[in-house]
Structure formats: C-alpha cells, structure tokens
Design a protein around this motif. Structure first.
Motif, PDB file in Angstrom:
ATOM      1  N   PRO A  21       0.873  -1.183   0.000  1.00 17.00           N
ATOM      2  CA  PRO A  21       0.000   0.000   0.000  1.00 17.00           C
ATOM      3  C   PRO A  21       0.903   1.224   0.000  1.00 17.00           C
ATOM      4  CG  PRO A  21      -0.016  -1.122   2.146  1.00 17.00           C
ATOM      5  CD  PRO A  21       0.806  -1.966   1.227  1.00 17.00           C
ATOM      6  N   MET A  22       0.625   2.205  -0.839  1.00 13.95           N
ATOM      7  CA  MET A  22       1.497   3.392  -0.912  1.00 13.95           C
ATOM      8  C   MET A  22       0.641   4.644  -0.964  1.00 13.95           C
ATOM      9  SD  MET A  22       4.666   2.136  -3.284  1.00 13.95           S
ATOM     10  CE  MET A  22       3.750   1.338  -4.589  1.00 13.95           C
ATOM     11  N   ALA A  23       0.417   5.212   0.211  1.00 13.95           N
ATOM     12  CA  ALA A  23      -0.448   6.383   0.317  1.00 13.95           C
ATOM     13  C   ALA A  23       0.067   7.510  -0.564  1.00 13.95           C
ATOM     14  CB  ALA A  23      -0.501   6.832   1.776  1.00 13.95           C
ATOM     15  N   GLY A  24      -0.829   8.061  -1.356  1.00 14.01           N
ATOM     16  CA  GLY A  24      -0.480   9.199  -2.205  1.00 14.01           C
ATOM     17  C   GLY A  24       0.121   8.816  -3.546  1.00 14.01           C
ATOM     18  N   ALA A 181      13.430  -0.432   3.547  1.00 13.38           N
ATOM     19  CA  ALA A 181      12.113  -0.123   2.978  1.00 13.38           C
ATOM     20  C   ALA A 181      11.892   1.360   2.699  1.00 13.38           C
ATOM     21  CB  ALA A 181      11.021  -0.613   3.928  1.00 13.38           C
ATOM     22  N   GLY A 182      11.162   1.634   1.614  1.00 13.35           N
ATOM     23  CA  GLY A 182      10.760   2.991   1.297  1.00 13.35           C
ATOM     24  C   GLY A 182       9.527   3.397   2.096  1.00 13.35           C
ATOM     25  N   GLY A 183       9.328   4.695   2.244  1.00 16.19           N
ATOM     26  CA  GLY A 183       8.137   5.205   2.932  1.00 16.19           C
ATOM     27  C   GLY A 183       8.293   5.146   4.448  1.00 16.19           C
ATOM     28  N   VAL A 237       6.256 -11.664  -0.218  1.00 16.56           N
ATOM     29  CA  VAL A 237       6.989 -10.399  -0.129  1.00 16.56           C
ATOM     30  C   VAL A 237       6.009  -9.246  -0.337  1.00 16.56           C
ATOM     31  CG1 VAL A 237       9.196 -11.334  -0.911  1.00 16.56           C
ATOM     32  CG2 VAL A 237       7.558 -10.494  -2.614  1.00 16.56           C
ATOM     33  N   GLN A 238       6.318  -8.115   0.263  1.00 19.10           N
ATOM     34  CA  GLN A 238       5.534  -6.896   0.013  1.00 19.10           C
ATOM     35  C   GLN A 238       6.484  -5.909  -0.655  1.00 19.10           C
ATOM     36  OE1 GLN A 238       2.291  -5.578   2.465  1.00 19.10           O
ATOM     37  NE2 GLN A 238       3.394  -3.703   2.960  1.00 19.10           N
ATOM     38  N   ILE A 239       6.146  -5.535  -1.881  1.00 20.21           N
ATOM     39  CA  ILE A 239       7.048  -4.718  -2.695  1.00 20.21           C
ATOM     40  C   ILE A 239       6.425  -3.350  -2.954  1.00 20.21           C
ATOM     41  CG2 ILE A 239       8.123  -4.553  -4.989  1.00 20.21           C
ATOM     42  CD1 ILE A 239       8.371  -7.569  -5.026  1.00 20.21           C
ATOM     43  N   GLY A 240       7.169  -2.303  -2.617  1.00 17.95           N
ATOM     44  CA  GLY A 240       6.646  -0.957  -2.827  1.00 17.95           C
ATOM     45  C   GLY A 240       7.359  -0.231  -3.948  1.00 17.95           C
ATOM     46  N   THR A 241       8.590   0.187  -3.678  1.00 14.88           N
ATOM     47  CA  THR A 241       9.334   1.047  -4.611  1.00 14.88           C
ATOM     48  C   THR A 241       9.336   0.515  -6.044  1.00 14.88           C
ATOM     49  OG1 THR A 241      10.711   1.743  -2.763  1.00 14.88           O
ATOM     50  CG2 THR A 241      11.566   2.176  -4.967  1.00 14.88           C
ATOM     51  N   ALA A 242       9.524  -0.787  -6.216  1.00 13.05           N
ATOM     52  CA  ALA A 242       9.610  -1.330  -7.585  1.00 13.05           C
ATOM     53  C   ALA A 242       8.335  -1.037  -8.375  1.00 13.05           C
ATOM     54  CB  ALA A 242       9.867  -2.831  -7.534  1.00 13.05           C
ATOM     55  N   ILE A 254       8.832  14.485 -11.875  1.00 17.72           N
ATOM     56  CA  ILE A 254      10.122  14.705 -11.164  1.00 17.72           C
ATOM     57  C   ILE A 254      10.395  13.516 -10.235  1.00 17.72           C
ATOM     58  CG2 ILE A 254      11.493  16.508 -10.023  1.00 17.72           C
ATOM     59  CD1 ILE A 254       9.012  18.144  -9.582  1.00 17.72           C
ATOM     60  N   TYR A 255       9.358  13.040  -9.573  1.00 20.77           N
ATOM     61  CA  TYR A 255       9.503  11.906  -8.654  1.00 20.77           C
ATOM     62  C   TYR A 255       9.921  10.670  -9.446  1.00 20.77           C
ATOM     63  CZ  TYR A 255       7.858   8.870  -4.706  1.00 20.77           C
ATOM     64  OH  TYR A 255       7.744   7.973  -3.677  1.00 20.77           O
ATOM     65  N   ARG A 256       9.267  10.452 -10.577  1.00 15.04           N
ATOM     66  CA  ARG A 256       9.569   9.285 -11.420  1.00 15.04           C
ATOM     67  C   ARG A 256      11.040   9.310 -11.859  1.00 15.04           C
ATOM     68  NH1 ARG A 256       5.942   5.701 -13.549  1.00 15.04           N
ATOM     69  NH2 ARG A 256       4.126   6.915 -12.949  1.00 15.04           N
ATOM     70  N   SER A 326      11.253   6.317  -1.165  1.00 14.42           N
ATOM     71  CA  SER A 326      11.875   5.249  -1.952  1.00 14.42           C
ATOM     72  C   SER A 326      12.672   4.339  -1.036  1.00 14.42           C
ATOM     73  CB  SER A 326      12.828   5.855  -2.989  1.00 14.42           C
ATOM     74  OG  SER A 326      13.636   4.844  -3.562  1.00 14.42           O
ATOM     75  N   GLY A 327      12.693   3.049  -1.371  1.00 17.94           N
ATOM     76  CA  GLY A 327      13.560   2.113  -0.660  1.00 17.94           C
ATOM     77  C   GLY A 327      14.960   2.167  -1.245  1.00 17.94           C
ATOM     78  N   GLN A 328      15.830   1.301  -0.713  1.00 22.01           N
ATOM     79  CA  GLN A 328      17.231   1.353  -1.132  1.00 22.01           C
ATOM     80  C   GLN A 328      17.487   0.672  -2.473  1.00 22.01           C
ATOM     81  OE1 GLN A 328      19.134  -0.290   2.376  1.00 22.01           O
ATOM     82  NE2 GLN A 328      19.700   1.749   3.067  1.00 22.01           N
TER      83      GLN A 328
HETATM   84  C1  LIG Z   1       5.687   5.726  -1.699  1.00 21.52           C
HETATM   85  C2  LIG Z   1       5.466   4.807  -0.546  1.00 21.52           C
HETATM   86  C3  LIG Z   1       4.328   4.961   0.238  1.00 21.52           C
HETATM   87  C4  LIG Z   1       4.073   4.056   1.281  1.00 21.52           C
HETATM   88  N1  LIG Z   1       2.901   4.173   1.984  1.00 21.52           N
HETATM   89  C5  LIG Z   1       2.555   3.190   2.845  1.00 21.52           C
HETATM   90  C6  LIG Z   1       1.244   3.155   3.397  1.00 21.52           C
HETATM   91  O1  LIG Z   1       0.406   4.016   3.137  1.00 21.52           O
HETATM   92  N2  LIG Z   1       0.939   2.140   4.239  1.00 21.52           N
HETATM   93  C7  LIG Z   1       1.847   1.141   4.537  1.00 21.52           C
HETATM   94  O2  LIG Z   1       1.510   0.226   5.297  1.00 21.52           O
HETATM   95  N3  LIG Z   1       3.089   1.150   4.023  1.00 21.52           N
HETATM   96  C8  LIG Z   1       3.458   2.138   3.175  1.00 21.52           C
HETATM   97  N4  LIG Z   1       4.714   2.120   2.610  1.00 21.52           N
HETATM   98  C9  LIG Z   1       5.690   1.081   3.018  1.00 21.52           C
HETATM   99  C10 LIG Z   1       5.447  -0.233   2.280  1.00 21.52           C
HETATM  100  O3  LIG Z   1       4.347  -0.912   2.838  1.00 21.52           O
HETATM  101  C11 LIG Z   1       6.645  -1.208   2.339  1.00 21.52           C
HETATM  102  O4  LIG Z   1       7.015  -1.459   3.660  1.00 21.52           O
HETATM  103  C12 LIG Z   1       7.857  -0.730   1.556  1.00 21.52           C
HETATM  104  O5  LIG Z   1       7.492  -0.136   0.343  1.00 21.52           O
HETATM  105  C13 LIG Z   1       8.785  -1.909   1.263  1.00 21.52           C
HETATM  106  O6  LIG Z   1      10.037  -1.491   0.822  1.00 21.52           O
HETATM  107  P1  LIG Z   1      10.409  -1.184  -0.713  1.00 21.52           P
HETATM  108  O7  LIG Z   1       9.826   0.144  -0.992  1.00 21.52           O
HETATM  109  O8  LIG Z   1      11.902  -1.185  -0.705  1.00 21.52           O
HETATM  110  O9  LIG Z   1       9.805  -2.276  -1.540  1.00 21.52           O
HETATM  111  C14 LIG Z   1       5.007   3.018   1.580  1.00 21.52           C
HETATM  112  C15 LIG Z   1       6.154   2.890   0.775  1.00 21.52           C
HETATM  113  C16 LIG Z   1       6.396   3.765  -0.270  1.00 21.52           C
HETATM  114  C17 LIG Z   1       7.633   3.557  -1.119  1.00 21.52           C
END
Ligand SMILES: Cc1cc2nc3c(=O)[nH]c(=O)nc-3n(C[C@H](O)[C@H](O)[C@H](O)COP(=O)(O)O)c2cc1C
Length: 381
Positions: A21-24, A181-183, A237-242, A254-256, A326-328
């Motif tokens: 989940p990535m708010a915004g 992890a990012g965020g 796995v839970q993947i965000g940044t990718a 700009i973010y992209r 962003s994550g690493q």
């Molecule tokens: C742009 C962004 C927004 C995020 N927003 C949330 C969120 O609203 N809720 C949440 O549980 N985790 C959020 N996360 C964290 C992710 O759940 C997750 O832990 C993280 O993305 C994993 O690391 P990675 O980005 O290296 O894949 C966010 C991550 C990013 C990158």
C-alpha cells in the motif's frame, strides 16, 4: 508450486507477491492490475477522505473479483505543541523568505488521518479480504469490528518485539519491514531509528519468534530478492518502490525521474516531511534540515509547514521540498505495467528456485548429509 503456500492459501492469491500500500502514490488502477495478475493489490487510505476511499473501492470491486488489501495508518492523533510548531516554523523561516512565502499562506493539503469509525464502516461495506495497518493496530473495539467482517488482519513490525506484540493482538500475518524499505517505518514500540533492523536480519528472527506467516518487505525489487526472502522463511513479499516505476503509479514526472536516477546510497530515513521516520531520496530539505530533526513536530503535524514550500517549489519544477519516498533498491526495478511486473517477478522467481534445485544435485545433497553427521558427532562429544 511455491515453497510455502500458507499465505497464498490464507489470502486466496496465486503468487506470493503483495503490492505495498502506498499512500499518495498508488490507487485503484494499481491494486486492480496486481490482483488480476494473481498477486495481492493494495489500496492505502491514509491520505484519502472517506469519500475518496469509497470511490476507489467501488472501482476496485467493479474491476476485479480477486482479493484485495485495504490499508490504514493507526497512529494516535497528536494534540499539537505550539512551542514546537514555532521552532519548526523558525527552522523553515529562511526558505519562506527566499521563496517570498507568507507563513499564513493556506495550502490545501490532505493530511494523514488514523483509522476511525467512518473508515471502519467502509471496511464493513466493502469487506476487503485483507485489512492491513501501519504503526501498530487500532483500538480493540475497531479491530474487533474489522475482525468480524472475516478479513485477515495484517500489520508491519520493524523488530521481533513488535512482531510478538502484533501476534499477541491476534494478527493473522506480519509484515517484517526491514530498514531498506521505502516510505514510513511502521515502528510503534520505539522511535529510535538507530537500532532499526535490515530485512536480511529481521525476517528470519521474526519467523523464529512467531507462529503466524511472515511477509518480507524492504529493498526487494527483483526475483533475487524474492528468492532470498523465501529462503529466510517468509511466505510472501511486500514490494513498494519497484511498483512506483509502473505507469499505474500516480506520481509526478520529477519523482519518477528521481526514482530512475536514485543510486543505492542516495536514500535516507528522515522525519522532516511528516514528523515520523520514513525513507526517501535525499533532497534539499532532508540535507539541510535533517535527515532527522529534533524540532520537527509530531507526526503528521510537521507536514503543514512544509506544504507551502513544497507547492511553490513543485510549481517551479523542483523536488527540493517534496518527499520522494523510496527504498534502497529503486534502481533494481523495471518500468513495466504493474500486472506485467507481477507476472514476470513470479515467473523469474520460480525459474530461480528451479535452478537452485537443479544445482543441489544428489552429490551435493549427499555431501551436505555427510557434513551434518560430522557436525552432530562433534556436538554430541
Ligand atoms: C511511496 C510509498 C508509500 C508508502 N505508503 C505506505 C502506506 O500508506 N501504508 C503502509 O503500510 N506502508 C506504506 N509504505 C511502506 C510499504 O508498505 C513497504 O514497507 C515498503 O514499500 C517496502 O520497501 P520497498 O519500498 O523497498 O519495496 C510506503 C512505501 C512507499 C515507497
């Protein structure tokens, strides 16, 4: 087919990949794409009003009948501290002057609200298969209402202590969120970022300490990362940044571009944007006022004074005051549509697992068994 099918069966999905989940940044389009591809698509509600969340959920339910995850922040709303707010504004004053901004300039900005009765009503209405939380869990009454819908309940842990706490409260699965992890960091039993644990060390320790299935998160962006996470004992796995590179991510150009350019050592954990530690690509505000500031107001209040700076600099095409979460491992990903990325990651992971199985030839297995016998003889002596 997968080494550990507990989470796949629990969530009713086909591949052990959860779109974070990535708010915004990610909304219904991404959730639908990932769920339709067999993973678990997620909708983050922290920055949405109840009406906006309802519209997104209506879209998701109309476009897919597959399971989805709906996610909420569950922090305590702070009372506000006038002195701290003044100090924070003082810290940002030079930027206001430089940009010709008035401190009283009102900027329309959505704030991060914790899970409440109204959002809970929405959960009852849409009955998502999975409900996940960040920053712990909501109060017991709200949690009990969510549980009665039959949803599987998930939350993030950044330490073994947090994982045990979540298990004791009845979570069905735990996201082990490593330091990469990012965020926002999901940390809730401590605010000390200096002791936060990396994914490689955190996942197996959470696996050993709890009985519920574990989801690995943080720095996982390709099949190598997924195989490693599965080897550490994670069920998914839970993947965000990718996923932020995919066209379904609703982020600014700009973010992209920043994500495309970000090197391994160009992110840091900062509290200057919201008041809570979160990982993002280093930019001017992080460099000059942080990355960790002891005058930033409590989450989410720090964001208010940054908002006018962000709005004005974004208008000029600059990301100096924008959180670039962003994550690493931003550089490891490929800019593919979310469904394609999900399928490719699953295919490549299975390919790697098969390769490793072939590499573990009967000879090697016999050698490992012989070594184990020698080891046990040594121990028993
Ligand atoms: C742009 C962004 C927004 C995020 N927003 C949330 C969120 O609203 N809720 C949440 O549980 N985790 C959020 N996360 C964290 C992710 O759940 C997750 O832990 C993280 O993305 C994993 O690391 P990675 O980005 O290296 O894949 C966010 C991550 C990013 C990158």
């Amino acid at each position: 087919m997968w080494p550990n099918e507990r989470l796949i069966n629990m969530f009713g999905i086909e591949v052990p990949i959860i779109q974070a989940p990535m708010a915004g940044s990610a909304f219904s389009d991404m959730a639908v794409a990932v769920s339709e591809a067999g993973g678990l698509g997620s909708l983050a509600c922290a920055l949405l009003s109840v009406e906006q969340a309802r519209r997104e959920l209506e879209t998701i339910r109309r476009r897919t009948s597959r399971p989805i995850n709906v996610n909420f922040f569950c922090h305590q709303q702070p009372r506000g501290d006038a002195a701290r707010e003044m100090n924070w504004r003082g810290r940002l004053e030079a930027y206001y002057v430089q940009m010709g901004l008035d401190h009283d300039a009102a900027v329309l900005t959505s704030n991060r609200a914790p899970f409440d009765e109204e959002m809970c009503d929405l959960v009852l209405e849409f009955q998502p298969e999975v409900v996940s939380f960040h920053f712990g869990l909501p109060d017991k009454t709200l949690l009990a209402r969510v549980r009665r819908t039959g949803a599987k309940i998930v939350s993030s842990a950044t330490s073994v202590d947090e994982a045990r706490w979540l298990e004791d409260q009845g979570c069905d699965a735990i996201v082990a969120q490593g330091y990469e992890a990012g965020g926002h960091r999901g940390m809730f039993l401590t605010q000390d970022v200096s002791t936060q644990v990396g994914t490689m060390a955190l996942v197996p320790q959470v696996v050993d300490a709890t009985k519920v299935p574990v989801i690995a998160a943080g720095g996982i962006a390709d099949a190598r990362g997924i195989v490693a996470a599965l080897a550490l004992g994670a069920g998914a796995v839970q993947i965000g940044t990718a996923y932020l590179h995919s066209p379904e991510a609703l982020i600014s150009p700009i973010y992209r571009q920043a994500l495309k350019d970000a090197k391994d050592n160009e992110t840091a954990v900062t509290n200057v944007f919201t008041g809570r530690p979160a990982r993002g690509i280093v930019n001017r505000l992080m460099r000059e006022a942080g990355p960790m500031s002891d005058v930033a107001p409590e989450f989410p209040l720090a964001a208010a004074a940054v908002a006018p700076l962000r709005a004005k600099s974004e208008m000029a095409g600059s990301a100096d005051f924008t959180p670039l979460w962003s994550g690493q491992a931003a550089r490891l990903s490929r800019a593919l549509p979310a469904a394609e990325l999900t399928k490719l990651l699953a295919e490549e992971t299975l390919e790697k697992l098969r390769f490793l199985q072939i590499m573990a030839s009967p000879d090697m297995l016999a050698q490992a068994a012989a070594l184990a016998t020698v080891g046990s003889r040594r121990v028993s002596r």
